[in-house]
Design an enzyme around this catalytic site. Structure first.
Site, PDB file in Angstrom:
ATOM      1  N   CYS A 197      31.937  -4.723  25.052  1.00 23.53           N
ATOM      2  CA  CYS A 197      32.008  -3.653  24.064  1.00 23.53           C
ATOM      3  C   CYS A 197      31.527  -2.347  24.677  1.00 23.53           C
ATOM      4  O   CYS A 197      30.537  -2.319  25.415  1.00 23.53           O
ATOM      5  CB  CYS A 197      31.148  -4.034  22.855  1.00 23.53           C
ATOM      6  SG  CYS A 197      31.033  -2.749  21.605  1.00 23.53           S
ATOM      7  N   CYS A 220      21.767  16.939  17.688  1.00 18.46           N
ATOM      8  CA  CYS A 220      22.151  15.665  18.277  1.00 18.46           C
ATOM      9  C   CYS A 220      22.626  15.846  19.714  1.00 18.46           C
ATOM     10  O   CYS A 220      23.184  14.918  20.303  1.00 18.46           O
ATOM     11  CB  CYS A 220      23.241  14.986  17.444  1.00 18.46           C
ATOM     12  SG  CYS A 220      24.753  15.973  17.277  1.00 18.46           S
ATOM     13  N   CYS A 233      27.428   0.020  23.306  1.00 20.42           N
ATOM     14  CA  CYS A 233      26.048   0.078  23.794  1.00 20.42           C
ATOM     15  C   CYS A 233      26.038   0.053  25.316  1.00 20.42           C
ATOM     16  O   CYS A 233      26.803  -0.693  25.940  1.00 20.42           O
ATOM     17  CB  CYS A 233      25.228  -1.102  23.274  1.00 20.42           C
ATOM     18  SG  CYS A 233      24.897  -1.070  21.501  1.00 20.42           S
TER      19      CYS A 233
END
Length: 430
Positions: free
Chosen positions: A84, A388, A87
């Site tokens: 994936c 952010c 992460c």
């Protein structure tokens, strides 16, 4: 737990680069979360101090094997880690991982010749993420494939679990796969389910359904609504258009209960939102009039209105409508006025901030260059910036500092767990 001496790289769906393996010593972790060796050479899933075998040419390599593991290496929680693309750092122990994020923030400031006090970071826990974007691909009539994009690929990793997500979202993965199955009437559809967990239940806004051919048929829409009802979802929308509604998704923001527009922005975790809001309120003490710029649905507006009068503005009219609609049920506040306004094309001017003594801004990743220029020209005494993106924050901070502000302190916030991203709240005064 002592790490094993030898460690094989996580399996990925990308082809291994050609050429013989070379031995590398990892010296640091780069900005995207990959280990960095001399050269430079970036190797994913590696940590400082490790001796590894890697393949590939140029700067980007692929891990073959860890020959000497760092004492900071831990076992990843997720069975999809390594395949994936969501992460990058599940294999790193919490303390050095958080220290690296703070170092990244300090480095972004240093590139603008800025030094300040960096407070201990807020760290989100696994299983607390309340907002996820899950990509769907065609499966069968009963269930679509659903998950995240694979590393360095457009392929989809069909997930069974997601340890960053709230358990309620994880438990709903089979139901979300079933919900997505009717969305593939047209071969060009590539839906994404934007899932938000609220106290009212799951709110799902679906984008990427092909519309040029008329969108979903009546039969497909009926299946979508039936499957949403079976799973007791609160609401399902298609690019903001209602497809199913059982309950209005609502969240509490300070004294207010806000009904969310479809696809509305919320902080990724409730804990991070609370930590940032508490810090904002503490730093806002003594203010008489506050401007809350890029306010969204009022994430911080209602808390700040417990301190002083607030002028709130955001580019999204639906967010402003949600904010103002919630005012009647939020007693005891100092007063809020709100308007929809594009702060990039039409920033709040210095003259408009004449009676404002504190400005708060929480822009998208691109930062708030235009609005920061007006704050720099204004007579505002204090500014609190939520960001952010440390790089654009540092750029905007330099504008304020050059106008006479000092950056007093920063609270780092890690709510995008195991990713390279770090958020922050910075406090300025003059």
């Amino acid at each position: 737990m002592k790490p094993p001496r030898r460690h094989h790289r996580p399996q990925t769906r990308t082809a291994r680069p050609s050429g013989p393996p070379v031995e590398l010593r990892i010296e640091a972790v780069g900005g995207e979360g990959d280990g960095l060796a001399a050269g430079p050479a970036f190797v994913p899933f590696t940590l400082p101090g490790e001796r590894v075998l890697a393949v590939g040419g140029g700067e980007r390599r692929e891990l073959v094997e860890v020959l000497e593991a760092s004492a900071d290496r831990i076992a990843p929680l997720c069975p999809h880690f390594g395949t994936c693309g969501g992460c990058a750092l599940q294999h790193w122990a919490p303390a050095p991982y958080l220290a690296w994020k703070v170092e990244r923030l300090a480095g972004a400031l240093a590139r603008q010749q800025i030094e300040t006090e960096i407070l201990p970071p807020f760290a989100a826990e696994p299983g607390t993420r309340r907002r996820v974007a899950l990509h769907a691909r065609r499966g069968n009539r009963e269930a679509a494939k659903l998950g995240y994009k694979a590393r360095k690929s457009w392929d989809l990793v069909d997930i069974a679990v997601c340890p960053i997500s709230d358990p309620a979202i994880q438990a709903a993965i089979p139901a979300l796969k079933r919900l997505a199955a009717p969305l593939f009437e047209h071969p060009q559809s590539a839906p994404t389910l934007h899932v938000t967990l609220t106290p009212s239940g799951l709110d799902i806004d679906i984008s990427g359904v092909e519309r040029k051919s008329g969108g979903l048929s009546a039969d497909a829409r009926m299946q979508l609504a039936e499957r949403a009802a079976e799973s007791d979802f609160a609401r399902v929308t298609l690019d903001g258009e209602a497809a199913y509604l059982a309950r209005l998704p609502q969240v509490r923001l300070g004294q207010a209960v806000v009904s969310l527009p479809p696809g509305a922005f919320l902080q990724a975790t409730a804990g991070a939102e609370a930590a940032m809001a508490d810090f904002l309120v503490e730093q806002a003490a003594g203010a008489a009039r506050i401007a809350d710029l890029f306010c969204g649905v009022g994430t911080f507006t209602f808390r700040l209105a417990e301190v002083a009068q607030v002028y709130a503005t955001d580019v999204a009219p639906q967010a402003i409508r949600a904010l103002t609609s919630a005012l009647a049920g939020a007693p005891g506040l100092h007063g809020i006025t709100a308007e929809a306004r594009d702060l990039v094309r039409r920033p709040v001017l210095a003259v408009e901030l004449k009676k404002t003594d504190l400005a708060v801004f929480d822009p998208p990743r691109a930062g708030a260059a235009e609005q920061t220029e007006e704050l720099a020209r204004s007579q505002v005494a204090r500014v609190i910036a939520v960001s952010c993106n440390p790089a654009t924050f540092a750029r905007d901070a330099r504008t304020l500092i050059d106008a006479g502000f000092s950056l007093d302190r920063i609270l780092p916030v890690d709510q995008f767990l195991w990713s390279p991203h770090v958020e922050l709240v910075g406090v300025f005064s003059r």
